[in-house]
Design a protein around this motif. Structure first.
Motif, PDB file in Angstrom:
ATOM      1  N   VAL A  14       0.839  -1.206   0.000  1.00 10.90           N
ATOM      2  CA  VAL A  14       0.000   0.000   0.000  1.00 10.90           C
ATOM      3  C   VAL A  14       0.870   1.250   0.000  1.00 10.90           C
ATOM      4  CG1 VAL A  14      -1.640   1.322   1.388  1.00 10.90           C
ATOM      5  CG2 VAL A  14      -2.000  -1.116   1.020  1.00 10.90           C
ATOM      6  N   SER A  15       1.915   1.262   0.800  1.00  4.65           N
ATOM      7  CA  SER A  15       2.773   2.452   0.846  1.00  4.65           C
ATOM      8  C   SER A  15       3.500   2.662  -0.480  1.00  4.65           C
ATOM      9  CB  SER A  15       3.768   2.366   1.997  1.00  4.65           C
ATOM     10  OG  SER A  15       4.645   1.279   1.819  1.00  4.65           O
ATOM     11  N   LEU A  16       3.871   1.592  -1.148  1.00  4.64           N
ATOM     12  CA  LEU A  16       4.524   1.713  -2.449  1.00  4.64           C
ATOM     13  C   LEU A  16       3.566   2.300  -3.488  1.00  4.64           C
ATOM     14  CD1 LEU A  16       7.104   1.106  -4.108  1.00  4.64           C
ATOM     15  CD2 LEU A  16       6.061  -1.091  -4.665  1.00  4.64           C
ATOM     16  N   VAL A  17       2.338   1.797  -3.515  1.00  8.88           N
ATOM     17  CA  VAL A  17       1.346   2.293  -4.483  1.00  8.88           C
ATOM     18  C   VAL A  17       1.006   3.752  -4.211  1.00  8.88           C
ATOM     19  CG1 VAL A  17      -1.068   2.047  -5.203  1.00  8.88           C
ATOM     20  CG2 VAL A  17       0.385   0.033  -5.003  1.00  8.88           C
ATOM     21  N   VAL A  18       0.819   4.108  -2.953  1.00  9.23           N
ATOM     22  CA  VAL A  18       0.484   5.492  -2.618  1.00  9.23           C
ATOM     23  C   VAL A  18       1.644   6.421  -2.947  1.00  9.23           C
ATOM     24  CG1 VAL A  18      -0.021   7.045  -0.696  1.00  9.23           C
ATOM     25  CG2 VAL A  18      -1.238   4.891  -0.901  1.00  9.23           C
ATOM     26  N   THR A  19       2.862   5.997  -2.701  1.00  9.91           N
ATOM     27  CA  THR A  19       4.026   6.826  -3.019  1.00  9.91           C
ATOM     28  C   THR A  19       4.144   7.064  -4.514  1.00  9.91           C
ATOM     29  OG1 THR A  19       5.201   6.004  -1.084  1.00  9.91           O
ATOM     30  CG2 THR A  19       6.528   6.993  -2.816  1.00  9.91           C
ATOM     31  N   VAL A  20       3.982   6.028  -5.310  1.00  8.62           N
ATOM     32  CA  VAL A  20       4.067   6.173  -6.767  1.00  8.62           C
ATOM     33  C   VAL A  20       2.940   7.074  -7.275  1.00  8.62           C
ATOM     34  CG1 VAL A  20       3.853   4.911  -8.944  1.00  8.62           C
ATOM     35  CG2 VAL A  20       5.326   4.038  -7.140  1.00  8.62           C
ATOM     36  N   ALA A  21       1.743   6.910  -6.727  1.00  7.69           N
ATOM     37  CA  ALA A  21       0.616   7.740  -7.146  1.00  7.69           C
ATOM     38  C   ALA A  21       0.837   9.201  -6.784  1.00  7.69           C
ATOM     39  CB  ALA A  21      -0.669   7.232  -6.513  1.00  7.69           C
ATOM     40  N   LEU A  22       1.379   9.463  -5.606  1.00  8.11           N
ATOM     41  CA  LEU A  22       1.628  10.839  -5.181  1.00  8.11           C
ATOM     42  C   LEU A  22       2.705  11.498  -6.047  1.00  8.11           C
ATOM     43  CD1 LEU A  22       0.491  12.664  -2.982  1.00  8.11           C
ATOM     44  CD2 LEU A  22       2.399  12.006  -1.552  1.00  8.11           C
ATOM     45  N   VAL A  23       3.739  10.762  -6.366  1.00 10.69           N
ATOM     46  CA  VAL A  23       4.792  11.303  -7.236  1.00 10.69           C
ATOM     47  C   VAL A  23       4.241  11.561  -8.639  1.00 10.69           C
ATOM     48  CG1 VAL A  23       6.978  10.745  -8.366  1.00 10.69           C
ATOM     49  CG2 VAL A  23       6.712  10.352  -5.929  1.00 10.69           C
TER      50      VAL A  23
END
Length: 73
Positions: A14-23
């Protein structure tokens, strides 16, 4: 001590997906502002691009604010 590997993997995913989406959202905001600069050089306006860029930046700020809220609460 027992480590719940499934929960750890879930948090990582989840943290990986949210980080990529935010970037990606922030990158879209930067691209929108670049279109405004390009349009200004050519004598036009890029109102939709600027509005989209500000919306992307607002969404990024909201996500960061929500993250801070989750940490503090």
């Amino acid at each position: 001590m027992k480590i719940d590997w499934a929960a750890l993997g879930s948090v990582f995913g989840v943290s990986l997906v949210v980080t990529v989406a935010l970037v990606a959202l922030f990158t879209l905001g930067i691209a929108g502002l670049a279109r405004r600069e390009r349009a200004a050089e050519q004598g036009g306006t890029a109102t939709a691009a600027v509005t989209g860029a500000y919306a992307c930046f607002a969404a990024c700020a909201a996500a960061v604010g929500y993250g801070i809220y989750l940490i503090v609460a």
